[in-house]
Design a protein around this motif. Structure first.
Motif, PDB file in Angstrom:
ATOM      1  N   ILE A 113       0.717  -1.184   0.000  1.00 58.73           N
ATOM      2  CA  ILE A 113      -0.068  -0.093   0.119  1.00 58.73           C
ATOM      3  C   ILE A 113       0.990   0.998  -0.052  1.00 58.73           C
ATOM      4  CG2 ILE A 113      -1.802  -1.279   1.075  1.00 58.73           C
ATOM      5  CD1 ILE A 113      -0.945  -0.060   3.747  1.00 58.73           C
ATOM      6  N   PRO A 114       0.439   2.479  -0.334  1.00 59.98           N
ATOM      7  CA  PRO A 114       1.049   3.745  -0.603  1.00 59.98           C
ATOM      8  C   PRO A 114       1.428   4.213   0.918  1.00 59.98           C
ATOM      9  CG  PRO A 114      -0.671   3.764  -2.205  1.00 59.98           C
ATOM     10  CD  PRO A 114      -0.843   2.477  -1.292  1.00 59.98           C
ATOM     11  N   ALA A 115       2.415   4.865   1.296  1.00 57.72           N
ATOM     12  CA  ALA A 115       2.664   5.485   2.590  1.00 57.72           C
ATOM     13  C   ALA A 115       1.783   6.539   2.892  1.00 57.72           C
ATOM     14  CB  ALA A 115       3.937   6.119   2.563  1.00 57.72           C
ATOM     15  N   ASN A 116       1.130   6.611   3.990  1.00 57.22           N
ATOM     16  CA  ASN A 116       0.033   7.682   4.657  1.00 57.22           C
ATOM     17  C   ASN A 116      -1.027   7.586   3.806  1.00 57.22           C
ATOM     18  OD1 ASN A 116       2.365   8.430   6.289  1.00 57.22           O
ATOM     19  ND2 ASN A 116       3.321   9.435   4.678  1.00 57.22           N
ATOM     20  N   VAL A 117      -1.408   6.398   3.373  1.00 56.63           N
ATOM     21  CA  VAL A 117      -3.009   6.583   2.612  1.00 56.63           C
ATOM     22  C   VAL A 117      -3.669   5.317   3.498  1.00 56.63           C
ATOM     23  CG1 VAL A 117      -4.131   6.122   0.619  1.00 56.63           C
ATOM     24  CG2 VAL A 117      -2.087   7.258   0.380  1.00 56.63           C
ATOM     25  N   PRO A 118      -4.847   5.637   4.101  1.00 56.53           N
ATOM     26  CA  PRO A 118      -5.677   4.826   4.664  1.00 56.53           C
ATOM     27  C   PRO A 118      -6.192   3.578   3.846  1.00 56.53           C
ATOM     28  CG  PRO A 118      -6.760   6.778   4.833  1.00 56.53           C
ATOM     29  CD  PRO A 118      -5.270   7.020   4.227  1.00 56.53           C
ATOM     30  N   VAL A 119      -6.246   2.341   4.280  1.00 52.79           N
ATOM     31  CA  VAL A 119      -6.765   1.297   3.361  1.00 52.79           C
ATOM     32  C   VAL A 119      -7.619   0.410   4.259  1.00 52.79           C
ATOM     33  CG1 VAL A 119      -6.133  -0.875   2.181  1.00 52.79           C
ATOM     34  CG2 VAL A 119      -4.821   1.227   1.863  1.00 52.79           C
ATOM     35  N   GLU A 120      -8.700   0.481   3.858  1.00 50.78           N
ATOM     36  CA  GLU A 120      -9.865  -0.329   4.775  1.00 50.78           C
ATOM     37  C   GLU A 120      -9.475  -1.916   4.728  1.00 50.78           C
ATOM     38  OE1 GLU A 120     -13.585   0.288   3.481  1.00 50.78           O
ATOM     39  OE2 GLU A 120     -14.596  -1.423   4.555  1.00 50.78           O
ATOM     40  N   LEU A 121      -9.516  -2.468   5.956  1.00 51.07           N
ATOM     41  CA  LEU A 121      -9.556  -3.747   6.048  1.00 51.07           C
ATOM     42  C   LEU A 121     -10.684  -4.631   6.359  1.00 51.07           C
ATOM     43  CD1 LEU A 121      -6.452  -3.945   8.418  1.00 51.07           C
ATOM     44  CD2 LEU A 121      -6.349  -4.257   6.100  1.00 51.07           C
ATOM     45  N   ARG A 122     -10.665  -5.970   6.100  1.00 51.71           N
ATOM     46  CA  ARG A 122     -11.930  -6.752   6.168  1.00 51.71           C
ATOM     47  C   ARG A 122     -11.387  -8.117   6.960  1.00 51.71           C
ATOM     48  NH1 ARG A 122     -13.569  -6.603  -0.195  1.00 51.71           N
ATOM     49  NH2 ARG A 122     -14.178  -4.344  -0.387  1.00 51.71           N
ATOM     50  N   GLU A 123     -12.522  -8.580   7.562  1.00 55.09           N
ATOM     51  CA  GLU A 123     -12.423  -9.629   8.524  1.00 55.09           C
ATOM     52  C   GLU A 123     -11.656 -10.780   7.569  1.00 55.09           C
ATOM     53  OE1 GLU A 123     -14.688 -12.535  11.472  1.00 55.09           O
ATOM     54  OE2 GLU A 123     -15.471 -10.881  10.918  1.00 55.09           O
ATOM     55  N   GLY A 124     -10.692 -11.319   7.977  1.00 53.34           N
ATOM     56  CA  GLY A 124      -9.832 -12.489   7.399  1.00 53.34           C
ATOM     57  C   GLY A 124      -8.708 -11.783   6.419  1.00 53.34           C
ATOM     58  N   ASP A 125      -8.448 -10.647   6.430  1.00 53.69           N
ATOM     59  CA  ASP A 125      -7.471 -10.120   5.431  1.00 53.69           C
ATOM     60  C   ASP A 125      -5.992 -10.519   6.030  1.00 53.69           C
ATOM     61  OD1 ASP A 125      -9.082  -9.097   3.521  1.00 53.69           O
ATOM     62  OD2 ASP A 125      -8.697  -6.926   4.099  1.00 53.69           O
ATOM     63  N   THR A 126      -5.188 -10.534   5.033  1.00 51.18           N
ATOM     64  CA  THR A 126      -3.919 -11.072   5.465  1.00 51.18           C
ATOM     65  C   THR A 126      -2.853  -9.726   5.308  1.00 51.18           C
ATOM     66  OG1 THR A 126      -4.009 -13.286   5.004  1.00 51.18           O
ATOM     67  CG2 THR A 126      -1.661 -12.282   5.313  1.00 51.18           C
ATOM     68  N   ILE A 127      -2.534  -9.255   6.314  1.00 50.31           N
ATOM     69  CA  ILE A 127      -1.337  -7.959   6.330  1.00 50.31           C
ATOM     70  C   ILE A 127       0.206  -8.310   6.618  1.00 50.31           C
ATOM     71  CG2 ILE A 127      -0.822  -5.621   7.422  1.00 50.31           C
ATOM     72  CD1 ILE A 127      -4.296  -7.353   8.194  1.00 50.31           C
ATOM     73  N   THR A 128       0.811  -8.102   5.804  1.00 48.63           N
ATOM     74  CA  THR A 128       2.280  -8.331   6.059  1.00 48.63           C
ATOM     75  C   THR A 128       3.121  -7.061   6.175  1.00 48.63           C
ATOM     76  OG1 THR A 128       1.993 -10.167   4.169  1.00 48.63           O
ATOM     77  CG2 THR A 128       4.467  -9.478   4.678  1.00 48.63           C
ATOM     78  N   LEU A 129       3.779  -6.998   7.297  1.00 44.85           N
ATOM     79  CA  LEU A 129       4.730  -6.040   7.707  1.00 44.85           C
ATOM     80  C   LEU A 129       6.159  -6.245   7.373  1.00 44.85           C
ATOM     81  CD1 LEU A 129       2.942  -5.033  11.075  1.00 44.85           C
ATOM     82  CD2 LEU A 129       2.130  -4.441   8.754  1.00 44.85           C
ATOM     83  N   GLY A 130       6.857  -5.465   6.729  1.00 43.31           N
ATOM     84  CA  GLY A 130       8.204  -5.659   6.306  1.00 43.31           C
ATOM     85  C   GLY A 130       8.124  -6.779   5.432  1.00 43.31           C
ATOM     86  N   LEU A 131       8.901  -7.946   5.568  1.00 45.52           N
ATOM     87  CA  LEU A 131       8.946  -9.059   4.584  1.00 45.52           C
ATOM     88  C   LEU A 131       8.315 -10.077   4.536  1.00 45.52           C
ATOM     89  CD1 LEU A 131      13.193  -8.433   3.657  1.00 45.52           C
ATOM     90  CD2 LEU A 131      11.067  -7.410   2.713  1.00 45.52           C
ATOM     91  N   ASP A 132       8.260 -10.701   5.923  1.00 42.91           N
ATOM     92  CA  ASP A 132       7.788 -12.009   6.397  1.00 42.91           C
ATOM     93  C   ASP A 132       6.943 -11.796   7.784  1.00 42.91           C
ATOM     94  OD1 ASP A 132       9.987 -11.754   8.087  1.00 42.91           O
ATOM     95  OD2 ASP A 132      10.834 -13.662   7.171  1.00 42.91           O
ATOM     96  N   ASN A 133       6.444 -10.763   8.180  1.00 34.66           N
ATOM     97  CA  ASN A 133       5.709 -10.916   9.521  1.00 34.66           C
ATOM     98  C   ASN A 133       4.153 -10.723   9.051  1.00 34.66           C
ATOM     99  OD1 ASN A 133       7.757 -10.413  11.901  1.00 34.66           O
ATOM    100  ND2 ASN A 133       8.369  -9.040  10.440  1.00 34.66           N
ATOM    101  N   VAL A 134       3.574 -11.652   9.191  1.00 40.35           N
ATOM    102  CA  VAL A 134       2.346 -11.929   8.347  1.00 40.35           C
ATOM    103  C   VAL A 134       1.289 -11.980   9.399  1.00 40.35           C
ATOM    104  CG1 VAL A 134       0.880 -13.330   6.842  1.00 40.35           C
ATOM    105  CG2 VAL A 134       3.342 -13.267   6.564  1.00 40.35           C
ATOM    106  N   PHE A 135       0.111 -10.997   9.422  1.00 39.25           N
ATOM    107  CA  PHE A 135      -0.887 -11.037  10.421  1.00 39.25           C
ATOM    108  C   PHE A 135      -2.249 -11.446   9.780  1.00 39.25           C
ATOM    109  CE2 PHE A 135       2.557  -8.586  12.121  1.00 39.25           C
ATOM    110  CZ  PHE A 135       2.498  -8.799  13.508  1.00 39.25           C
ATOM    111  N   THR A 136      -3.292 -11.943  10.339  1.00 38.10           N
ATOM    112  CA  THR A 136      -4.625 -12.223   9.835  1.00 38.10           C
ATOM    113  C   THR A 136      -5.510 -11.347  10.960  1.00 38.10           C
ATOM    114  OG1 THR A 136      -3.918 -14.307   8.886  1.00 38.10           O
ATOM    115  CG2 THR A 136      -6.105 -13.812   9.327  1.00 38.10           C
ATOM    116  N   LEU A 137      -6.348 -10.693  10.208  1.00 38.84           N
ATOM    117  CA  LEU A 137      -7.479  -9.903  10.844  1.00 38.84           C
ATOM    118  C   LEU A 137      -8.707 -10.987  11.278  1.00 38.84           C
ATOM    119  CD1 LEU A 137      -8.024  -6.996  11.739  1.00 38.84           C
ATOM    120  CD2 LEU A 137      -9.595  -6.754  10.096  1.00 38.84           C
ATOM    121  N   VAL A 138      -8.853 -11.347  12.452  1.00 41.61           N
ATOM    122  CA  VAL A 138      -9.900 -12.012  12.779  1.00 41.61           C
ATOM    123  C   VAL A 138     -10.986 -11.302  13.857  1.00 41.61           C
ATOM    124  CG1 VAL A 138      -8.496 -14.339  12.627  1.00 41.61           C
ATOM    125  CG2 VAL A 138      -8.562 -13.057  14.666  1.00 41.61           C
TER     126      VAL A 138
END
Length: 303
Positions: free
Chosen positions: A278-303
């Motif tokens: 995602i672009p820097a400083n731009v809010p992106v809406e999340l949905r339940e079940g989405d996968t978010i990756t921070l950096g290279l391999d820190n993977v989170f799931t929204l539950v």
């Protein structure tokens, strides 16, 4: 008559700049970006999830025009160049059609990111100065994030479970009691089940769990309420001790009843399922079940 034409030729570009300025501000970006040719337009479409389409459109339009110019220059009595002229003409037409297709998709993405229909996107295509003015100045046109351009994904619904009572908001990842009231969500107890649904809660008490599936904090769960910052810095609400994660990497926050993530200009970026980095400083809406990756391999799931 000449005076009127002259005034219009001056007023229209100024109005377009003002519209772009307002649209950028609604997207959470500095309005001055519209003063930089090409870059300002790219920022508008990138925030709407169509940044790649913008460059593809540029390639199609200018590439098609370039090949058309070459084929026109080669037209002449030389029969040995006739095949080359035909090939260049076909390529030019193909690139032009490709650029037009990208432009249509861009406008529809921009419309959807403001909660508008595909028909509004056609309005942007056919009468851009009017419909962009609606996005810029209408109070009903609210930027909903680039995820508005993603197609809804069907996900299995969780089995009904008793909803746990929320605890007072402390401004960060909050201790959340389980049914036996003896465990809290933390690195030490990563297996606490989140509530099955938050639909019954008022907007100010909406909450989701961010469960780490991979990375240095794999197995941990974090309750997202209010505004939560994730990163490597000691003051972050979600601490990720990974050198490839920036100090203040990203921020999760609620806007009305929707959860958003915003990258804070991190070095290795923040990626969201169905959207990519995602672009820097731009809010992106999340949905339940989405996968978010921070950096290279820190993977989170929204539950």
């Amino acid at each position: 008559m000449e005076l009127i034409v002259g005034l219009l030729s001056l007023a229209i570009p100024v109005l377009m700049l003002v519209e772009a300025w307002r649209i950028l501000q609604k997207q959470g970006q500095p309005g001055w970006k519209c003063l930089i040719p090409i870059y300002g337009e790219y920022c508008i479409y990138a925030a709407s999830g169509a940044g790649d389409l913008f460059w593809k459109q540029i390639l199609g339009v200018y590439g098609g025009g370039f090949l058309s110019g070459i084929s026109n220059a080669l037209i002449g009595p030389q029969d040995d160049l006739a095949i080359l002229v035909i090939v260049l003409s076909i390529l030019s037409l193909g690139l032009s059609i490709y650029g037009l297709r990208c432009m249509i998709r861009m406008q529809k993405a921009l419309a959807r990111s403001f909660g508008k229909s595909a028909g509004f996107g056609w309005g942007l295509i056919l009468l851009g100065i009017v419909f962009r003015g609606i996005l810029a100045f209408s109070g009903d046109a609210v930027f909903r994030g680039a995820s508005g351009t993603r197609k809804p994904q069907s996900r299995p619904q969780p089995a009904p479970q008793p909803r746990l009572d929320p605890v007072p908001d402390s401004g960060g990842p909050t201790a959340f009691p389980s049914q036996d009231f003896s465990r809290t969500v933390s690195v030490a107890s990563p297996d606490v089940s989140p509530p099955a649904s938050t639909a019954a809660l008022p907007p100010e008490q909406m909450q989701h769990f961010l469960r780490c599936q991979k990375g240095v904090c794999a197995g941990s769960s974090f309750l997202i309420r209010g505004s939560v910052t994730a990163g490597r810095a000691p003051g972050c609400d979600i601490l990720i001790s990974d050198p490839r994660v920036s100090g203040n990497h990203c921020r999760f926050f609620w806007r009305e009843d929707k959860l958003f993530v915003m990258d804070l200009g991190s070095t290795n970026g923040t990626a969201v399922e169905g959207f990519g980095k995602i672009p820097a400083n731009v809010p992106v809406e999340l949905r339940e079940g989405d996968t978010i990756t921070l950096g290279l391999d820190n993977v989170f799931t929204l539950v």
